[in-house]
Design a protein around this motif. Structure first.
Motif, PDB file in Angstrom:
ATOM      1  N   SER A  97     -62.618 -50.600  -4.399  1.00 13.91           N
ATOM      2  CA  SER A  97     -61.554 -50.031  -3.572  1.00 13.91           C
ATOM      3  C   SER A  97     -61.245 -48.609  -4.034  1.00 13.91           C
ATOM      4  CB  SER A  97     -60.292 -50.894  -3.651  1.00 13.91           C
ATOM      5  OG  SER A  97     -59.833 -50.999  -4.987  1.00 13.91           O
ATOM      6  N   GLY A  98     -60.452 -47.890  -3.238  1.00 11.39           N
ATOM      7  CA  GLY A  98     -60.184 -46.482  -3.526  1.00 11.39           C
ATOM      8  C   GLY A  98     -59.559 -46.221  -4.878  1.00 11.39           C
ATOM      9  N   SER A  99     -58.752 -47.148  -5.384  1.00 16.62           N
ATOM     10  CA  SER A  99     -58.089 -46.952  -6.675  1.00 16.62           C
ATOM     11  C   SER A  99     -59.065 -46.890  -7.842  1.00 16.62           C
ATOM     12  CB  SER A  99     -57.078 -48.075  -6.919  1.00 16.62           C
ATOM     13  OG  SER A  99     -57.727 -49.338  -6.873  1.00 16.62           O
ATOM     14  N   MET A 100     -60.313 -47.379  -7.628  1.00 13.09           N
ATOM     15  CA  MET A 100     -61.307 -47.340  -8.701  1.00 13.09           C
ATOM     16  C   MET A 100     -61.794 -45.926  -8.972  1.00 13.09           C
ATOM     17  SD  MET A 100     -61.752 -50.406  -9.919  1.00 13.09           S
ATOM     18  CE  MET A 100     -63.377 -50.502 -10.635  1.00 13.09           C
ATOM     19  N   ALA A 101     -61.356 -44.962  -8.150  1.00 11.05           N
ATOM     20  CA  ALA A 101     -61.701 -43.553  -8.402  1.00 11.05           C
ATOM     21  C   ALA A 101     -60.738 -42.903  -9.383  1.00 11.05           C
ATOM     22  CB  ALA A 101     -61.713 -42.776  -7.087  1.00 11.05           C
ATOM     23  N   ALA A 102     -59.645 -43.567  -9.720  1.00  9.47           N
ATOM     24  CA  ALA A 102     -58.679 -43.019 -10.676  1.00  9.47           C
ATOM     25  C   ALA A 102     -59.368 -42.746 -12.006  1.00  9.47           C
ATOM     26  CB  ALA A 102     -57.521 -43.991 -10.854  1.00  9.47           C
ATOM     27  N   GLU A 103     -59.015 -41.639 -12.642  1.00 16.00           N
ATOM     28  CA  GLU A 103     -59.691 -41.230 -13.877  1.00 16.00           C
ATOM     29  C   GLU A 103     -58.754 -41.386 -15.072  1.00 16.00           C
ATOM     30  OE1 GLU A 103     -61.481 -37.388 -13.431  1.00 16.00           O
ATOM     31  OE2 GLU A 103     -62.663 -37.985 -11.688  1.00 16.00           O
ATOM     32  N   GLN A 106     -61.413 -42.460 -20.673  1.00 14.02           N
ATOM     33  CA  GLN A 106     -61.966 -41.262 -21.311  1.00 14.02           C
ATOM     34  C   GLN A 106     -63.204 -41.622 -22.121  1.00 14.02           C
ATOM     35  OE1 GLN A 106     -59.172 -38.968 -23.594  1.00 14.02           O
ATOM     36  NE2 GLN A 106     -57.839 -38.543 -21.839  1.00 14.02           N
ATOM     37  N   VAL A 107     -64.181 -40.723 -22.084  1.00 11.76           N
ATOM     38  CA  VAL A 107     -65.383 -40.830 -22.895  1.00 11.76           C
ATOM     39  C   VAL A 107     -65.600 -39.490 -23.565  1.00 11.76           C
ATOM     40  CG1 VAL A 107     -67.871 -41.236 -22.920  1.00 11.76           C
ATOM     41  CG2 VAL A 107     -66.417 -42.557 -21.376  1.00 11.76           C
ATOM     42  N   ASN A 108     -65.562 -39.479 -24.896  1.00 13.28           N
ATOM     43  CA  ASN A 108     -65.705 -38.237 -25.675  1.00 13.28           C
ATOM     44  C   ASN A 108     -64.672 -37.185 -25.245  1.00 13.28           C
ATOM     45  OD1 ASN A 108     -67.944 -39.307 -27.064  1.00 13.28           O
ATOM     46  ND2 ASN A 108     -69.330 -38.650 -25.426  1.00 13.28           N
ATOM     47  N   GLY A 109     -63.462 -37.636 -24.961  1.00 15.69           N
ATOM     48  CA  GLY A 109     -62.379 -36.729 -24.595  1.00 15.69           C
ATOM     49  C   GLY A 109     -62.394 -36.264 -23.161  1.00 15.69           C
ATOM     50  N   LEU A 110     -63.355 -36.717 -22.373  1.00 15.97           N
ATOM     51  CA  LEU A 110     -63.455 -36.312 -20.967  1.00 15.97           C
ATOM     52  C   LEU A 110     -63.008 -37.454 -20.062  1.00 15.97           C
ATOM     53  CD1 LEU A 110     -66.950 -34.544 -21.053  1.00 15.97           C
ATOM     54  CD2 LEU A 110     -64.688 -33.468 -21.199  1.00 15.97           C
ATOM     55  N   ARG A 111     -62.339 -37.090 -18.967  1.00 13.06           N
ATOM     56  CA  ARG A 111     -61.886 -38.098 -18.018  1.00 13.06           C
ATOM     57  C   ARG A 111     -63.082 -38.691 -17.258  1.00 13.06           C
ATOM     58  NH1 ARG A 111     -56.702 -35.027 -15.220  1.00 13.06           N
ATOM     59  NH2 ARG A 111     -55.203 -35.386 -16.936  1.00 13.06           N
ATOM     60  N   VAL A 112     -63.027 -39.995 -17.064  1.00 13.71           N
ATOM     61  CA  VAL A 112     -64.082 -40.710 -16.337  1.00 13.71           C
ATOM     62  C   VAL A 112     -63.403 -41.673 -15.373  1.00 13.71           C
ATOM     63  CG1 VAL A 112     -66.120 -42.198 -16.514  1.00 13.71           C
ATOM     64  CG2 VAL A 112     -65.585 -40.583 -18.346  1.00 13.71           C
ATOM     65  N   GLY A 116     -66.862 -45.459 -12.736  1.00 13.83           N
ATOM     66  CA  GLY A 116     -67.933 -44.836 -13.509  1.00 13.83           C
ATOM     67  C   GLY A 116     -68.133 -45.503 -14.854  1.00 13.83           C
ATOM     68  N   ILE A 117     -67.044 -45.709 -15.602  1.00 12.71           N
ATOM     69  CA  ILE A 117     -67.178 -46.324 -16.922  1.00 12.71           C
ATOM     70  C   ILE A 117     -67.524 -47.806 -16.799  1.00 12.71           C
ATOM     71  CG2 ILE A 117     -64.720 -46.846 -17.145  1.00 12.71           C
ATOM     72  CD1 ILE A 117     -67.200 -45.808 -19.926  1.00 12.71           C
ATOM     73  N   ILE A 118     -67.007 -48.439 -15.751  1.00 11.47           N
ATOM     74  CA  ILE A 118     -67.318 -49.858 -15.551  1.00 11.47           C
ATOM     75  C   ILE A 118     -68.801 -50.047 -15.252  1.00 11.47           C
ATOM     76  CG2 ILE A 118     -66.976 -51.773 -13.933  1.00 11.47           C
ATOM     77  CD1 ILE A 118     -63.995 -50.775 -13.816  1.00 11.47           C
ATOM     78  N   LYS A 119     -69.386 -49.190 -14.427  1.00 10.79           N
ATOM     79  CA  LYS A 119     -70.815 -49.281 -14.130  1.00 10.79           C
ATOM     80  C   LYS A 119     -71.641 -49.117 -15.400  1.00 10.79           C
ATOM     81  CE  LYS A 119     -72.379 -46.988 -10.602  1.00 10.79           C
ATOM     82  NZ  LYS A 119     -72.581 -45.923  -9.594  1.00 10.79           N
ATOM     83  N   LYS A 223     -67.213 -71.275 -13.754  1.00 10.35           N
ATOM     84  CA  LYS A 223     -66.159 -70.566 -14.481  1.00 10.35           C
ATOM     85  C   LYS A 223     -66.034 -69.128 -13.976  1.00 10.35           C
ATOM     86  CE  LYS A 223     -67.692 -71.457 -18.678  1.00 10.35           C
ATOM     87  NZ  LYS A 223     -67.758 -71.497 -20.155  1.00 10.35           N
ATOM     88  N   ILE A 224     -64.805 -68.638 -13.988  1.00 11.75           N
ATOM     89  CA  ILE A 224     -64.553 -67.249 -13.588  1.00 11.75           C
ATOM     90  C   ILE A 224     -63.844 -66.524 -14.726  1.00 11.75           C
ATOM     91  CG2 ILE A 224     -63.485 -65.710 -11.911  1.00 11.75           C
ATOM     92  CD1 ILE A 224     -63.531 -67.933  -9.874  1.00 11.75           C
ATOM     93  N   TYR A 225     -64.488 -65.487 -15.215  1.00  8.85           N
ATOM     94  CA  TYR A 225     -63.850 -64.582 -16.167  1.00  8.85           C
ATOM     95  C   TYR A 225     -63.279 -63.414 -15.370  1.00  8.85           C
ATOM     96  CZ  TYR A 225     -66.177 -67.068 -19.977  1.00  8.85           C
ATOM     97  OH  TYR A 225     -66.594 -68.032 -20.867  1.00  8.85           O
ATOM     98  N   THR A 226     -61.996 -63.168 -15.503  1.00 11.84           N
ATOM     99  CA  THR A 226     -61.355 -62.086 -14.757  1.00 11.84           C
ATOM    100  C   THR A 226     -60.995 -60.940 -15.696  1.00 11.84           C
ATOM    101  OG1 THR A 226     -59.204 -63.191 -15.002  1.00 11.84           O
ATOM    102  CG2 THR A 226     -60.449 -63.604 -12.969  1.00 11.84           C
ATOM    103  N   ILE A 227     -61.157 -59.735 -15.189  1.00 15.84           N
ATOM    104  CA  ILE A 227     -60.854 -58.533 -15.973  1.00 15.84           C
ATOM    105  C   ILE A 227     -59.928 -57.644 -15.146  1.00 15.84           C
ATOM    106  CG2 ILE A 227     -61.795 -56.505 -17.135  1.00 15.84           C
ATOM    107  CD1 ILE A 227     -64.477 -57.997 -17.333  1.00 15.84           C
ATOM    108  N   GLY A 228     -58.783 -57.320 -15.716  1.00 13.94           N
ATOM    109  CA  GLY A 228     -57.862 -56.382 -15.090  1.00 13.94           C
ATOM    110  C   GLY A 228     -58.129 -54.995 -15.630  1.00 13.94           C
ATOM    111  N   ALA A 229     -58.588 -54.072 -14.788  1.00 10.48           N
ATOM    112  CA  ALA A 229     -58.995 -52.745 -15.240  1.00 10.48           C
ATOM    113  C   ALA A 229     -57.897 -51.717 -14.990  1.00 10.48           C
ATOM    114  CB  ALA A 229     -60.279 -52.324 -14.524  1.00 10.48           C
ATOM    115  N   GLY A 230     -57.938 -50.649 -15.785  1.00  8.90           N
ATOM    116  CA  GLY A 230     -57.020 -49.527 -15.591  1.00  8.90           C
ATOM    117  C   GLY A 230     -55.769 -49.624 -16.451  1.00  8.90           C
ATOM    118  N   THR A 231     -55.169 -48.456 -16.698  1.00  8.34           N
ATOM    119  CA  THR A 231     -53.924 -48.399 -17.469  1.00  8.34           C
ATOM    120  C   THR A 231     -52.737 -48.639 -16.541  1.00  8.34           C
ATOM    121  OG1 THR A 231     -53.828 -46.007 -17.140  1.00  8.34           O
ATOM    122  CG2 THR A 231     -54.906 -46.788 -19.140  1.00  8.34           C
TER     123      THR A 231
END
Length: 333
Positions: A97-103, A106-112, A116-119, A223-231
């Protein structure tokens, strides 16, 4: 040990061959010399050569049978290895969904971006599951199968790299994502079947309620493992201006942790919170360690070919037949 055959279907020809030889042996050849009466011949008893005149036919039949057995590839098993594999079918269900574009990662101090990081993390997870079949599902307003269950992980990775925000109309249909994942696993015969579902939002689309889909998974033993992503709270969201330049706006996206926890609890899985890059990577590492089901399978087999014994026997009998029909069973033309 009883030998086995590489091509056992060849043995089916043996009864057909014997039937053909029997038919040929019953055919009477026309006599080379004709007599007006056989009364005198009947007074002469049959010699041993006459009684054993069928022997060349028997030898010929044995020769052909032995050659067919040799052609079937008789062999003896010398050694067999055992292979151990995990034997798990896994569906990776990703929110696009569109919210997955939120940055907010961080990787090495850069916003991701979240996606992107999930992939990148999912790619590492796939590379660790060499013996498993994996599938990839993405969902937004509806769910879409990017890649069905496969052991061709290179093909799976190629499909994963093409996943992007905007691939599906913007919304979050968690229930549809679970339902589509279940369809991928419904006919699976693996000892362990799991779904790893990642989302950063709240179910707001689709015709299937997430908990209803979870009940179906529970009934199927999946079984379903669920992951809540994002801050949590305000996060930077990239926006392109009219000149193509990227700048950030502050945005807030809700995450329905309660529903994700219930889904995991109902199905025997676990819920994880991926608030940053490191925690996300640790989650997939932890799931990788949790889901290990060893299955012992037969590996390579080493055989000793036995066809030479049958070929040698056939050649010996053929030589004996040739000797007999040219000596004691020699026929007058």
């Amino acid at each position: 040990m009883i030998p086995e055959f590489k091509t056992p279907l060849v043995l089916i020809l043996i009864p057909l061959l014997l039937a053909a030889l029997w038919y040929m042996s019953k055919r009477q050849e026309e006599a080379s010399f004709r007599f007006s009466s056989l009364s005198l011949m009947n007074q002469v008893g049959a010699t041993w050569r006459v009684r054993w005149s069928f022997l060349p036919w028997v030898l010929r039949a044995l020769v052909l049978v032995l050659l067919l057995v040799a052609l079937a590839g008789p062999r003896k098993l010398l050694a067999q290895s055992k292979l151990t594999s995990d034997g798990i079918d896994i569906v990776l269900a990703l929110d696009v969904s569109g919210s997955m574009a939120a940055e907010d990662y961080q990787v090495n101090g850069l916003r991701v971006s979240r996606l992107g990081i999930i992939k990148s993390t999912v790619e590492d997870f796939i590379k660790q599951r060499n013996d498993d079949r994996l599938a990839l599902i993405v969902f937004g307003s509806q769910a879409y199968t990017v890649c069905p269950l496969t052991t061709d992980h290179q093909w799976l990775l190629q499909n994963l790299r093409q996943v992007r925000v905007g691939l599906i109309e913007d919304a979050t249909a968690i229930g549809s994502g679970i339902a589509t994942s279940l369809l991928r696993l419904k006919k699976s015969k693996a000892k362990s079947r799991i779904i790893v579902l990642l989302t950063d939002g709240v179910n707001n689309s689709g015709k299937i309620d997430p908990l209803t889909a979870a009940k179906t998974a529970q009934a199927l033993g999946i079984k379903i493992y669920t992951i809540g992503a994002g801050t949590t709270g305000i996060v930077p969201f990239p926006v392109m201006d009219e000149f193509g330049n990227k700048h950030y706006e502050q945005a807030q996206f809700d995450l329905d942790e309660d529903t994700l926890k219930k889904i995991a609890d109902m199905t025997g899985g676990q819920y994880f919170r991926a608030a940053d890059t490191e925690s996300l990577r640790q989650i997939y590492t932890q799931i990788d360690k949790l889901e290990k089901t060893k299955i012992e399978e037969n590996g390579y087999k080493q055989y000793e070919p036995l066809f030479w014994y049958f070929v040698a026997a056939a050649l010996g009998l053929l030589a004996l037949e040739i000797i007999l029909i040219n000596t004691v069973f020699l026929k007058i033309p």
